[in-house]
Scaffold this motif. Structure first.
Motif, PDB file in Angstrom:
ATOM      1  N   PHE A  87       0.801  -1.219   0.000  1.00  0.00           N
ATOM      2  CA  PHE A  87       0.000   0.000   0.000  1.00  0.00           C
ATOM      3  C   PHE A  87       0.840   1.280   0.000  1.00  0.00           C
ATOM      4  O   PHE A  87       0.484   2.251  -0.671  1.00  0.00           O
ATOM      5  N   VAL A  88       1.944   1.296   0.746  1.00  0.00           N
ATOM      6  CA  VAL A  88       2.735   2.524   0.872  1.00  0.00           C
ATOM      7  C   VAL A  88       3.268   3.019  -0.479  1.00  0.00           C
ATOM      8  O   VAL A  88       3.226   4.226  -0.751  1.00  0.00           O
ATOM      9  N   PRO A  89       3.780   2.158  -1.352  1.00  0.00           N
ATOM     10  CA  PRO A  89       4.210   2.679  -2.660  1.00  0.00           C
ATOM     11  C   PRO A  89       3.089   3.366  -3.425  1.00  0.00           C
ATOM     12  O   PRO A  89       3.322   4.365  -4.118  1.00  0.00           O
ATOM     13  N   GLY A  90       1.864   2.847  -3.295  1.00  0.00           N
ATOM     14  CA  GLY A  90       0.734   3.518  -3.928  1.00  0.00           C
ATOM     15  C   GLY A  90       0.472   4.888  -3.330  1.00  0.00           C
ATOM     16  O   GLY A  90       0.096   5.827  -4.039  1.00  0.00           O
ATOM     17  N   ILE A  91       0.669   5.018  -2.012  1.00  0.00           N
ATOM     18  CA  ILE A  91       0.499   6.323  -1.369  1.00  0.00           C
ATOM     19  C   ILE A  91       1.537   7.313  -1.886  1.00  0.00           C
ATOM     20  O   ILE A  91       1.249   8.508  -2.052  1.00  0.00           O
ATOM     21  N   LEU A  92       2.760   6.850  -2.143  1.00  0.00           N
ATOM     22  CA  LEU A  92       3.782   7.745  -2.703  1.00  0.00           C
ATOM     23  C   LEU A  92       3.353   8.268  -4.070  1.00  0.00           C
ATOM     24  O   LEU A  92       3.551   9.449  -4.391  1.00  0.00           O
ATOM     25  N   VAL A  93       2.776   7.399  -4.887  1.00  0.00           N
ATOM     26  CA  VAL A  93       2.269   7.853  -6.188  1.00  0.00           C
ATOM     27  C   VAL A  93       1.109   8.816  -5.989  1.00  0.00           C
ATOM     28  O   VAL A  93       0.965   9.799  -6.731  1.00  0.00           O
ATOM     29  N   MET A  94       0.286   8.575  -4.971  1.00  0.00           N
ATOM     30  CA  MET A  94      -0.807   9.500  -4.668  1.00  0.00           C
ATOM     31  C   MET A  94      -0.273  10.878  -4.300  1.00  0.00           C
ATOM     32  O   MET A  94      -0.836  11.909  -4.703  1.00  0.00           O
ATOM     33  N   VAL A  95       0.817  10.912  -3.539  1.00  0.00           N
ATOM     34  CA  VAL A  95       1.438  12.190  -3.183  1.00  0.00           C
ATOM     35  C   VAL A  95       1.870  12.935  -4.441  1.00  0.00           C
ATOM     36  O   VAL A  95       1.642  14.145  -4.575  1.00  0.00           O
ATOM     37  N   ALA A  96       2.508  12.220  -5.362  1.00  0.00           N
ATOM     38  CA  ALA A  96       2.949  12.852  -6.607  1.00  0.00           C
ATOM     39  C   ALA A  96       1.761  13.328  -7.430  1.00  0.00           C
ATOM     40  O   ALA A  96       1.811  14.412  -8.036  1.00  0.00           O
ATOM     41  N   LEU A  97       0.692  12.549  -7.448  1.00  0.00           N
ATOM     42  CA  LEU A  97      -0.490  12.913  -8.237  1.00  0.00           C
ATOM     43  C   LEU A  97      -1.182  14.136  -7.669  1.00  0.00           C
ATOM     44  O   LEU A  97      -1.433  15.116  -8.374  1.00  0.00           O
ATOM     45  N   PHE A  98      -1.515  14.091  -6.381  1.00  0.00           N
ATOM     46  CA  PHE A  98      -2.235  15.204  -5.767  1.00  0.00           C
ATOM     47  C   PHE A  98      -1.368  16.467  -5.690  1.00  0.00           C
ATOM     48  O   PHE A  98      -1.851  17.571  -5.887  1.00  0.00           O
ATOM     49  N   GLY A  99      -0.086  16.272  -5.385  1.00  0.00           N
ATOM     50  CA  GLY A  99       0.782  17.427  -5.204  1.00  0.00           C
ATOM     51  C   GLY A  99       1.018  18.216  -6.471  1.00  0.00           C
ATOM     52  O   GLY A  99       1.151  19.443  -6.431  1.00  0.00           O
ATOM     53  N   THR A 100       1.078  17.536  -7.615  1.00  0.00           N
ATOM     54  CA  THR A 100       1.379  18.234  -8.866  1.00  0.00           C
ATOM     55  C   THR A 100       0.134  18.595  -9.663  1.00  0.00           C
ATOM     56  O   THR A 100       0.175  19.512 -10.481  1.00  0.00           O
ATOM     57  N   ALA A 101      -0.984  17.902  -9.427  1.00  0.00           N
ATOM     58  CA  ALA A 101      -2.192  18.175 -10.212  1.00  0.00           C
ATOM     59  C   ALA A 101      -2.794  19.536  -9.895  1.00  0.00           C
ATOM     60  O   ALA A 101      -3.473  20.127 -10.738  1.00  0.00           O
ATOM     61  N   SER A 102      -2.556  20.043  -8.689  1.00  0.00           N
ATOM     62  CA  SER A 102      -3.173  21.307  -8.268  1.00  0.00           C
ATOM     63  C   SER A 102      -2.253  22.505  -8.431  1.00  0.00           C
ATOM     64  O   SER A 102      -2.641  23.622  -8.058  1.00  0.00           O
ATOM     65  N   THR A 103      -1.054  22.294  -8.955  1.00  0.00           N
ATOM     66  CA  THR A 103      -0.111  23.411  -9.028  1.00  0.00           C
ATOM     67  C   THR A 103      -0.573  24.502  -9.980  1.00  0.00           C
ATOM     68  O   THR A 103      -0.193  25.666  -9.829  1.00  0.00           O
ATOM     69  N   GLY A 104      -1.392  24.151 -10.961  1.00  0.00           N
ATOM     70  CA  GLY A 104      -1.886  25.173 -11.871  1.00  0.00           C
ATOM     71  C   GLY A 104      -2.725  26.230 -11.190  1.00  0.00           C
ATOM     72  O   GLY A 104      -2.869  27.343 -11.700  1.00  0.00           O
ATOM     73  N   ALA A 105      -3.290  25.889 -10.018  1.00  0.00           N
ATOM     74  CA  ALA A 105      -4.086  26.882  -9.285  1.00  0.00           C
ATOM     75  C   ALA A 105      -3.233  28.076  -8.880  1.00  0.00           C
ATOM     76  O   ALA A 105      -3.724  29.208  -8.832  1.00  0.00           O
ATOM     77  N   ASN A 106      -1.961  27.845  -8.570  1.00  0.00           N
ATOM     78  CA  ASN A 106      -1.075  28.964  -8.229  1.00  0.00           C
ATOM     79  C   ASN A 106      -0.903  29.903  -9.420  1.00  0.00           C
ATOM     80  O   ASN A 106      -0.874  31.128  -9.270  1.00  0.00           O
ATOM     81  N   LEU A 107      -0.776  29.321 -10.620  1.00  0.00           N
ATOM     82  CA  LEU A 107      -0.636  30.145 -11.823  1.00  0.00           C
ATOM     83  C   LEU A 107      -1.926  30.901 -12.109  1.00  0.00           C
ATOM     84  O   LEU A 107      -1.893  32.060 -12.541  1.00  0.00           O
ATOM     85  N   LEU A 108      -3.072  30.267 -11.854  1.00  0.00           N
ATOM     86  CA  LEU A 108      -4.348  30.967 -12.023  1.00  0.00           C
ATOM     87  C   LEU A 108      -4.410  32.204 -11.131  1.00  0.00           C
ATOM     88  O   LEU A 108      -4.853  33.275 -11.565  1.00  0.00           O
ATOM     89  N   PHE A 109      -3.971  32.059  -9.893  1.00  0.00           N
ATOM     90  CA  PHE A 109      -3.977  33.193  -8.967  1.00  0.00           C
ATOM     91  C   PHE A 109      -3.056  34.305  -9.467  1.00  0.00           C
ATOM     92  O   PHE A 109      -3.403  35.490  -9.405  1.00  0.00           O
ATOM     93  N   GLU A 110      -1.881  33.938  -9.983  1.00  0.00           N
ATOM     94  CA  GLU A 110      -0.958  34.949 -10.498  1.00  0.00           C
ATOM     95  C   GLU A 110      -1.536  35.661 -11.707  1.00  0.00           C
ATOM     96  O   GLU A 110      -1.330  36.871 -11.883  1.00  0.00           O
ATOM     97  N   MET A 111      -2.253  34.943 -12.565  1.00  0.00           N
ATOM     98  CA  MET A 111      -2.862  35.592 -13.722  1.00  0.00           C
ATOM     99  C   MET A 111      -3.979  36.539 -13.311  1.00  0.00           C
ATOM    100  O   MET A 111      -4.182  37.587 -13.914  1.00  0.00           O
ATOM    101  N   GLN A 112      -4.716  36.176 -12.266  1.00  0.00           N
ATOM    102  CA  GLN A 112      -5.802  37.032 -11.813  1.00  0.00           C
ATOM    103  C   GLN A 112      -5.294  38.295 -11.129  1.00  0.00           C
ATOM    104  O   GLN A 112      -5.948  39.336 -11.171  1.00  0.00           O
ATOM    105  N   THR A 113      -4.129  38.218 -10.498  1.00  0.00           N
ATOM    106  CA  THR A 113      -3.561  39.383  -9.810  1.00  0.00           C
ATOM    107  C   THR A 113      -2.612  40.198 -10.689  1.00  0.00           C
ATOM    108  O   THR A 113      -2.149  41.257 -10.263  1.00  0.00           O
ATOM    109  N   GLY A 114      -2.312  39.727 -11.893  1.00  0.00           N
ATOM    110  CA  GLY A 114      -1.417  40.452 -12.789  1.00  0.00           C
ATOM    111  C   GLY A 114       0.049  40.127 -12.616  1.00  0.00           C
ATOM    112  O   GLY A 114       0.888  40.648 -13.350  1.00  0.00           O
ATOM    113  N   SER A 115       0.388  39.256 -11.676  1.00  0.00           N
ATOM    114  CA  SER A 115       1.791  38.905 -11.459  1.00  0.00           C
ATOM    115  C   SER A 115       2.366  38.137 -12.640  1.00  0.00           C
ATOM    116  O   SER A 115       3.529  38.328 -13.022  1.00  0.00           O
ATOM    117  N   HIS A 116       1.568  37.275 -13.241  1.00  0.00           N
ATOM    118  CA  HIS A 116       2.065  36.466 -14.357  1.00  0.00           C
ATOM    119  C   HIS A 116       2.398  37.333 -15.565  1.00  0.00           C
ATOM    120  O   HIS A 116       3.378  37.073 -16.273  1.00  0.00           O
TER     121      HIS A 116
END
Length: 279
Positions: A87-116
């Motif tokens: 099970f633990v190796p699957g959790i490591l893949v889950m960490v990689a999946l969840f951690g990187t799938a949401s990173t675009g939200a940071n870019l969305l925030f920068e585009m909305q504030t004009g930083s991008h």
């Protein structure tokens, strides 16, 4: 008598006129590697200033480990150590999946504030803007993966250290590509953040379930096994299980490495094109 006009323009105060636009110095672009490093450092500073954000993002994987794990132990007849090895190796893949799938939200925030927009007009390579952001995802991924393993060790999980290190490298390669895809989605959903989260949630859980990280798919229906065969995460999960067990020669290791490299290549190619077209 004809007079010759002074060719040098002047003002009433005697100041010289500004130099022509073509003669003004233009900021020089630096190399791709230096630009990438600059973007990487810029994106990593929030992690250094607020390291608790990295730990907070571990809540979901640890909840799965603490609440879903005992159910698997019961199904395995109380074999805690054997269940954790699976099970633990699957959790490591889950960490990689969840951690990187949401990173675009940071870019969305920068585009909305004009930083991008300010970064787009900076004398930086557009390629470096994407690659530097994607490389930043490696740091929290490595930290979170190590923490998950350390949490599981007291409960009977046996870790092969070289296998863990190589497994984290494979996850890092995958995370760079998947993070780049998340940034690409954010660029495509500019001013429509609801669409980003709709696509995010629509794809994330099918990818997770059809990877076999939570439950084995061998006894599932045929259509699920077919879907898992085209899911890169299923190969990644198999590779992590083999590596953390120290089985470096398993065919699953090669399959997971290929899946990670292909995901990374596709993510960077698509992401760089999207960043070049950004305005």
């Amino acid at each position: 008598m004809n007079t010759i006009a002074d060719p040098t323009p002047s003002t009433a105060t005697g100041a010289q006129a500004p130099a022509p636009l073509a003669a003004r110095p233009v900021p020089r672009r630096t190399g791709f590697a230096r630009d990438t490093a600059a973007v990487f450092v810029r994106e990593s500073r929030p992690l250094v200033r607020d390291p608790f954000s990295v730990l907070f993002s571990l809540v979901q994987p640890l909840v799965f480990l603490g609440l879903f794990g005992p159910l698997l132990v019961g199904a395995a007849g109380g074999d805690v150590a054997g269940t954790l090895q699976w099970f633990v190796p699957g959790i490591l893949v889950m960490v990689a999946l969840f951690g990187t799938a949401s990173t675009g939200a940071n870019l969305l925030f920068e585009m909305q504030t004009g930083s991008h927009e300010r970064t787009l007009v900076a004398p930086l390579s557009r390629n470096a803007l994407l690659v530097g952001r994607a490389l930043k995802e490696v740091v929290p991924l490595m930290v979170q993966g190590t923490i998950v393993v350390l949490v599981a060790v007291p409960f009977g999980f046996s870790v092969n250290v070289p296998g863990l290190l190589l497994g984290l490298v494979v996850l890092a390669v995958f995370g760079i590509g998947f993070g780049a895809l998340s940034y690409t989605l954010a660029l495509g959903c500019r001013n429509r953040d609801w669409m980003f989260w709709m696509v995010h949630q629509t794809l994330l859980f099918p990818l997770m379930i059809l990877s076999g990280m939570l439950l084995p798919l061998e006894d599932g229906p045929e259509w699920m096994r077919v879907a898992a065969a085209v899911n890169p995460l299923s190969y990644l999960v198999g590779a992590e299980r083999a590596l953390l067990a120290g089985d470096f020669g398993a065919p699953a290791v090669l399959g997971g490495a290929i899946a990670a490299v292909v995901t990374c290549a596709i993510g960077l190619v698509v992401g760089v094109r999207a960043m070049r077209r950004a305005r």
